[in-house]
Design an enzyme around this catalytic site. Structure first.
Site, PDB file in Angstrom:
ATOM      1  CD  GLU A 239      -2.423  -1.305   2.781  1.00 33.11           C
ATOM      2  OE1 GLU A 239      -2.037  -0.549   3.694  1.00 33.11           O
ATOM      3  OE2 GLU A 239      -3.303  -2.151   2.950  1.00 33.11           O
ATOM      4  N   PRO A 240       1.689   1.448  -1.028  1.00 30.24           N
ATOM      5  CG  PRO A 240       2.788   1.425  -3.097  1.00 30.24           C
ATOM      6  CD  PRO A 240       1.784   0.664  -2.276  1.00 30.24           C
ATOM      7  N   GLY A 241       2.275   4.930  -0.669  1.00 29.21           N
ATOM      8  CA  GLY A 241       1.733   6.257  -0.936  1.00 29.21           C
ATOM      9  C   GLY A 241       2.869   7.225  -1.221  1.00 29.21           C
ATOM     10  NE  ARG A 242       6.392   9.427   3.658  1.00 30.54           N
ATOM     11  CZ  ARG A 242       5.943  10.269   4.602  1.00 30.54           C
ATOM     12  NH1 ARG A 242       6.189  11.549   4.494  1.00 30.54           N
ATOM     13  NH2 ARG A 242       5.273   9.804   5.632  1.00 30.54           N
ATOM     14  NE  ARG A 279       5.000  14.970   5.580  1.00 31.82           N
ATOM     15  CZ  ARG A 279       6.272  14.826   5.838  1.00 31.82           C
ATOM     16  NH1 ARG A 279       7.155  15.697   5.362  1.00 31.82           N
ATOM     17  NH2 ARG A 279       6.716  13.804   6.540  1.00 31.82           N
ATOM     18  CB  CYS A 309      -2.616  33.953  13.723  1.00 30.18           C
ATOM     19  SG  CYS A 309      -3.133  35.280  12.682  1.00 30.18           S
ATOM     20  CE1 TYR A 338      -0.184  10.317   3.892  1.00 33.42           C
ATOM     21  CE2 TYR A 338       2.139  10.079   3.315  1.00 33.42           C
ATOM     22  CZ  TYR A 338       0.897   9.515   3.560  1.00 33.42           C
ATOM     23  OH  TYR A 338       0.736   8.160   3.476  1.00 33.42           O
TER      24      TYR A 338
HETATM   25  N1  LLP Z   1      -1.277   1.813   4.564  1.00 31.94           N
HETATM   26  C1  LLP Z   1      -1.704   2.223   5.779  1.00 31.94           C
HETATM   27  C2  LLP Z   1      -2.553   1.328   6.570  1.00 31.94           C
HETATM   28  C3  LLP Z   1      -1.344   3.490   6.245  1.00 31.94           C
HETATM   29  O1  LLP Z   1      -1.766   3.884   7.438  1.00 31.94           O
HETATM   30  C4  LLP Z   1      -0.533   4.329   5.443  1.00 31.94           C
HETATM   31  C5  LLP Z   1      -0.170   5.676   5.888  1.00 31.94           C
HETATM   32  C6  LLP Z   1      -0.124   3.861   4.184  1.00 31.94           C
HETATM   33  C7  LLP Z   1      -0.505   2.589   3.788  1.00 31.94           C
HETATM   34  C8  LLP Z   1       0.722   4.675   3.256  1.00 31.94           C
HETATM   35  O2  LLP Z   1       1.975   4.901   3.815  1.00 31.94           O
HETATM   36  P1  LLP Z   1       3.157   5.597   2.982  1.00 31.94           P
HETATM   37  O3  LLP Z   1       3.609   4.594   1.930  1.00 31.94           O
HETATM   38  O4  LLP Z   1       2.658   6.836   2.387  1.00 31.94           O
HETATM   39  O5  LLP Z   1       4.217   5.822   4.009  1.00 31.94           O
HETATM   40  N2  LLP Z   1       0.873  12.479   7.328  1.00 31.94           N
HETATM   41  C9  LLP Z   1       2.102  11.767   7.581  1.00 31.94           C
HETATM   42  C10 LLP Z   1       2.057  10.341   7.088  1.00 31.94           C
HETATM   43  C11 LLP Z   1       0.906   9.548   7.660  1.00 31.94           C
HETATM   44  C12 LLP Z   1       0.828   8.168   7.078  1.00 31.94           C
HETATM   45  C13 LLP Z   1      -0.434   7.503   7.459  1.00 31.94           C
HETATM   46  N3  LLP Z   1      -0.586   6.181   6.995  1.00 31.94           N
HETATM   47  C14 LLP Z   1       3.248  12.541   6.969  1.00 31.94           C
HETATM   48  O6  LLP Z   1       3.015  13.601   6.403  1.00 31.94           O
HETATM   49  O7  LLP Z   1       4.408  12.138   7.066  1.00 31.94           O
END
Ligand code: LLP
Length: 379
Positions: A239-242, A279, A309, A338
């Protein structure tokens, strides 16, 4: 850049049956989610709203995983009646609620169990999720009894195991430990009435925000987790995002004021701030900042701050910045993940516009919110 990064990550796992479920929470702009679908991604949604985004982007329920702590009754009904590929259950209570909802709707819900392996992801404490003190998932022992219980419920089908130990993980060792824990658990069900289809290792792969930061590469990541996953023979979901979208985005702001601090440091005050990118304020995160068109001259020691502010409304502290003047544009790097998704209307600041750049063309994919739109919900 999104295209090449998606492919690089996908290619790193090419030797093993797998599927990338893009974590919509990282950047849920519909045009971008649609693009990832066109590249072959599946989807990971963390709320009813994100399931709706996935559908709007063209995903079918069989491609959607529904994850997240604290799913509401309405969200579970939405996921069960759609028939998503898996609901990642976070507690015995949630399993019972899913079973009841599925039975009431005459459905069999496909459910995975999120385990909390008590592994320290080594990332910022606000984005680490894999320790027992964190609210996420259940212990291995609890997972074992939950799965036995689920196997007895006719309205549930146990399809997988899920783990996600945190985000912005920069070393492979914790990711390998989480994979080992999930593989051991999966293997303990061999020969039982539980026919698992997949192991889902979540997201978390970190990126280099700072110029000389070293982070685990997709190849290291694959090498770290695949030996464990191979032992199970199950399909691997990620489940990649970042990692896919983070480096692909920049936040562009305009300098609205310059103010000298006592000593030689300056405040560079931008029209973008914590309402656009929270962030730095929330995690003391570091993002590269540079003028879009650098001017000649000696660099200036600067705090780059926003207009909100709040003292924490700082985009970058104590930076060496090329000289800028009021009206110049600043680019804040690596804000594709994010960034916009965590924006707010605090100080009644409308949400920014979003533009996709593809080589030398650009397209508006989300227009700027107007002040009237912001007030539309006030009755
Ligand atoms: N799967 C689950 C269950 C998650 O909770 C998350 C992220 C992901 C996948 C995706 O993770 P990634 O590959 O993007 O690391 N707002 C924070 C990051 C919060 C991540 C929350 N969960 C930031 O700006 O660093």
């Amino acid at each position: 850049m999104v295209t090449s990064r998606y492919r690089a990550l996908d290619d790193a796992f090419a030797g093993y049956p797998h599927r990338l479920h893009y974590a919509i929470k990282a950047n849920s702009t519909v045009a971008l989610v649609r693009h990832l679908r066109a590249l072959g991604a599946a989807a990971d949604a963390n709320s009813g709203g994100e399931i709706a985004v996935a559908q709007r982007a063209g995903f079918t329920p069989e491609d959607i995983i529904f994850t997240g702590v604290g799913k509401t009754h309405a969200e579970l009904v939405q996921a069960v009646t759609l028939g998503v590929k898996a609901i990642n259950a976070e507690s015995p209570g949630e399993v019972a609620r899913i079973a009841d909802i599925a039975a009431a709707h005459g459905r069999v819900a496909r459910v995975a169990v999120r385990i909390n392996p008590d592994v320290d992801a080594g990332s910022h404490r606000h984005i680490s999720t894999g320790l027992h003190v964190n609210k996420f998932g259940v212990s291995i022992d609890d997972a074992r009894s939950m799965i036995q219980d689920m196997a007895r419920r006719p309205s549930l089908q146990v399809v997988g195991l899920h783990v996600h130990i945190g985000s912005q993980v920069t070393r492979s060792e914790p990711l390998a430990r989480a994979a080992d824990a999930i593989a051991d658990l999966a293997l303990s069900f061999v020969g039982q009435r539980v026919a698992l289809e997949h192991v889902d290792l979540g997201g978390g792969l970190g990126i280099a925000y700072e110029p000389d930061q070293t982070v685990v590469t997709p190849a290291d990541y694959a090498a770290a987790v695949l030996p464990a996953v191979r032992r199970t023979g199950l399909t691997l979901l990620l489940e990649p995002g970042r990692w896919i979208v983070g480096p692909a985005g920049v936040l562009v702001g305009q300098v609205v004021d310059l103010k000298r601090q006592p000593g030689s440091r300056w405040f560079v005050i931008a029209d973008a701030g914590m309402t656009d990118l929270i962030r730095p304020a929330l995690y003391e995160a570091w993002h590269g900042i540079e003028p879009v068109r650098p001017r000649p001259g000696p660099p200036v020691q600067s705090d780059i701050v926003g207009p909100v502010c709040e003292t924490s409304d700082t985009l970058g502290s104590d930076r060496t910045l090329s000289p800028v003047e009021v009206g110049d544009l600043l680019a804040v790097r690596d804000t594709g993940a994010y960034g916009a998704v965590m924006a707010s209307n605090y100080n009644r600041r409308p949400l920014a516009a979003e533009v996709v750049v593809d080589r030398d063309t650009w397209t508006l994919v989300r227009r700027r919110q107007t002040v009237d739109e912001m007030m539309q919900l006030d009755v």
